[in-house]
Design a protein around this motif. Structure first.
Motif, short mmCIF file in Angstrom:
data_model
loop_
_atom_site.label_atom_id
_atom_site.label_comp_id
_atom_site.label_asym_id
_atom_site.label_seq_id
_atom_site.Cartn_x
_atom_site.Cartn_y
_atom_site.Cartn_z
N LYS A 113 60.37 17.90 -43.29
CA LYS A 113 59.14 17.17 -43.01
C LYS A 113 58.19 17.35 -44.20
O LYS A 113 57.84 18.47 -44.54
CB LYS A 113 58.52 17.66 -41.72
CG LYS A 113 59.40 17.33 -40.52
CD LYS A 113 58.88 18.01 -39.26
CE LYS A 113 59.77 17.73 -38.09
NZ LYS A 113 61.04 18.42 -38.17
N VAL A 114 57.79 16.23 -44.80
CA VAL A 114 57.05 16.26 -46.05
C VAL A 114 55.71 15.54 -45.91
O VAL A 114 55.65 14.42 -45.39
CB VAL A 114 57.87 15.59 -47.18
CG1 VAL A 114 57.11 15.63 -48.50
CG2 VAL A 114 59.24 16.25 -47.32
N LEU A 115 54.67 16.19 -46.39
CA LEU A 115 53.36 15.58 -46.52
C LEU A 115 53.17 15.22 -47.99
O LEU A 115 53.43 16.05 -48.86
CB LEU A 115 52.26 16.55 -46.09
CG LEU A 115 50.83 16.04 -46.27
CD1 LEU A 115 50.44 15.15 -45.09
CD2 LEU A 115 49.84 17.19 -46.40
N GLY A 143 53.01 12.36 -43.24
CA GLY A 143 51.65 11.92 -43.51
C GLY A 143 51.36 11.91 -44.99
O GLY A 143 52.18 12.33 -45.81
N ALA A 144 50.17 11.40 -45.31
CA ALA A 144 49.68 11.38 -46.69
C ALA A 144 48.22 11.81 -46.64
O ALA A 144 47.44 11.26 -45.85
CB ALA A 144 49.82 10.00 -47.29
N ALA A 145 47.85 12.78 -47.48
CA ALA A 145 46.51 13.35 -47.45
C ALA A 145 45.84 13.18 -48.81
O ALA A 145 46.46 13.41 -49.85
CB ALA A 145 46.57 14.83 -47.07
N THR A 160 51.81 1.51 -43.90
CA THR A 160 51.69 1.14 -42.49
C THR A 160 52.40 2.10 -41.54
O THR A 160 51.97 2.28 -40.41
CB THR A 160 52.22 -0.29 -42.25
OG1 THR A 160 53.56 -0.36 -42.74
CG2 THR A 160 51.35 -1.31 -42.94
N ASP A 161 53.46 2.73 -41.99
CA ASP A 161 54.20 3.64 -41.11
C ASP A 161 53.98 5.11 -41.48
O ASP A 161 54.77 5.97 -41.11
CB ASP A 161 55.69 3.30 -41.13
CG ASP A 161 56.31 3.41 -42.51
OD1 ASP A 161 55.56 3.45 -43.51
OD2 ASP A 161 57.55 3.46 -42.60
N VAL A 162 52.88 5.38 -42.19
CA VAL A 162 52.54 6.74 -42.59
C VAL A 162 51.12 7.04 -42.13
O VAL A 162 50.20 6.24 -42.38
CB VAL A 162 52.63 6.91 -44.13
CG1 VAL A 162 52.16 8.29 -44.56
CG2 VAL A 162 54.05 6.66 -44.62
N GLU A 163 50.93 8.17 -41.47
CA GLU A 163 49.59 8.56 -41.07
C GLU A 163 48.81 9.01 -42.31
O GLU A 163 49.29 9.82 -43.09
CB GLU A 163 49.66 9.69 -40.03
CG GLU A 163 48.36 9.94 -39.33
CD GLU A 163 48.48 10.88 -38.14
OE1 GLU A 163 47.45 11.12 -37.50
OE2 GLU A 163 49.59 11.39 -37.87
N VAL A 164 47.61 8.45 -42.49
CA VAL A 164 46.80 8.71 -43.66
C VAL A 164 45.58 9.55 -43.29
O VAL A 164 44.90 9.26 -42.31
CB VAL A 164 46.33 7.38 -44.32
CG1 VAL A 164 45.38 7.64 -45.48
CG2 VAL A 164 47.54 6.57 -44.78
#
Length: 172
Positions: A113-115, A143-145, A160-164
């Motif tokens: 699992k990668v952020l 996710g992306a932070a 669109t398919d990544v929580e930001v």
């Protein structure tokens, strides 16, 4: 202590009409740099994360300390030709040309699992390419932070398919 007050805004750089967000002023202030990483950690602490990946170079100054704070590993995403081992690469379009990003082929194990972490979300080209690299290696992007999101450029729309997750947003 307001994080936005620690970011220098430079009008008309690199060209007329661009309002550049310079994080070097935040980075040199140890208290504010720590505050930014701590606040980013709070935003994403609910996620299950094995690794953080960050595109060069400013993704390193956000992703590596965030990985340290969470006790997980960090994987650099580099420009083509910068990594010494076997790599996978993906090209992408920039506002003024093309570029490519690379990762070591053994950087991520299948199912990890990668952020993705970076300083700024603008048009989303670098981050969507980073997401695709992670997925090609079998990683699961959780996710992306970002420290900063430039809302008018709609980079979030490419994810669109990544929580930001963004600490700060700018309308210009």
């Amino acid at each position: 202590m307001n994080l936005k007050d620690s970011i220098r805004v430079i009008p008309d750089f690199p060209e007329q009409g661009i309002s550049f967000k310079d994080i070097t002023t935040l980075l040199k202030d140890g208290v504010m740099y720590k505050k930014a990483i701590d606040e980013l950690k709070e935003l994403i602490k609910h996620l299950e994360i094995d690794l953080i990946a960050g595109p060069e170079a400013r993704g390193f100054v956000v992703g590596a300390p965030l990985a340290y704070a969470l006790g997980v590993g960090f994987v650099p995403i580099r420009k083509s030709g910068k990594l010494p081992y076997e790599t996978i690469e993906l090209g992408y379009n920039l506002e003024y040309g093309n570029d490519s990003l690379a990762m070591h082929t053994d950087a991520i194990e299948k199912g990890q699992k990668v952020l993705i972490a970076d300083d700024l979300l603008a048009t989303g080209g670098t981050i969507s390419t980073s997401v695709n690299l992670v997925r090609q290696l079998g990683g699961v992007v959780v996710g992306a932070a970002f420290l900063i999101e430039l809302d008018p450029l709609k980079g979030r729309d490419k994810l669109t398919d990544v929580e930001v997750f963004s600490l700060l947003s700018y309308e210009d």
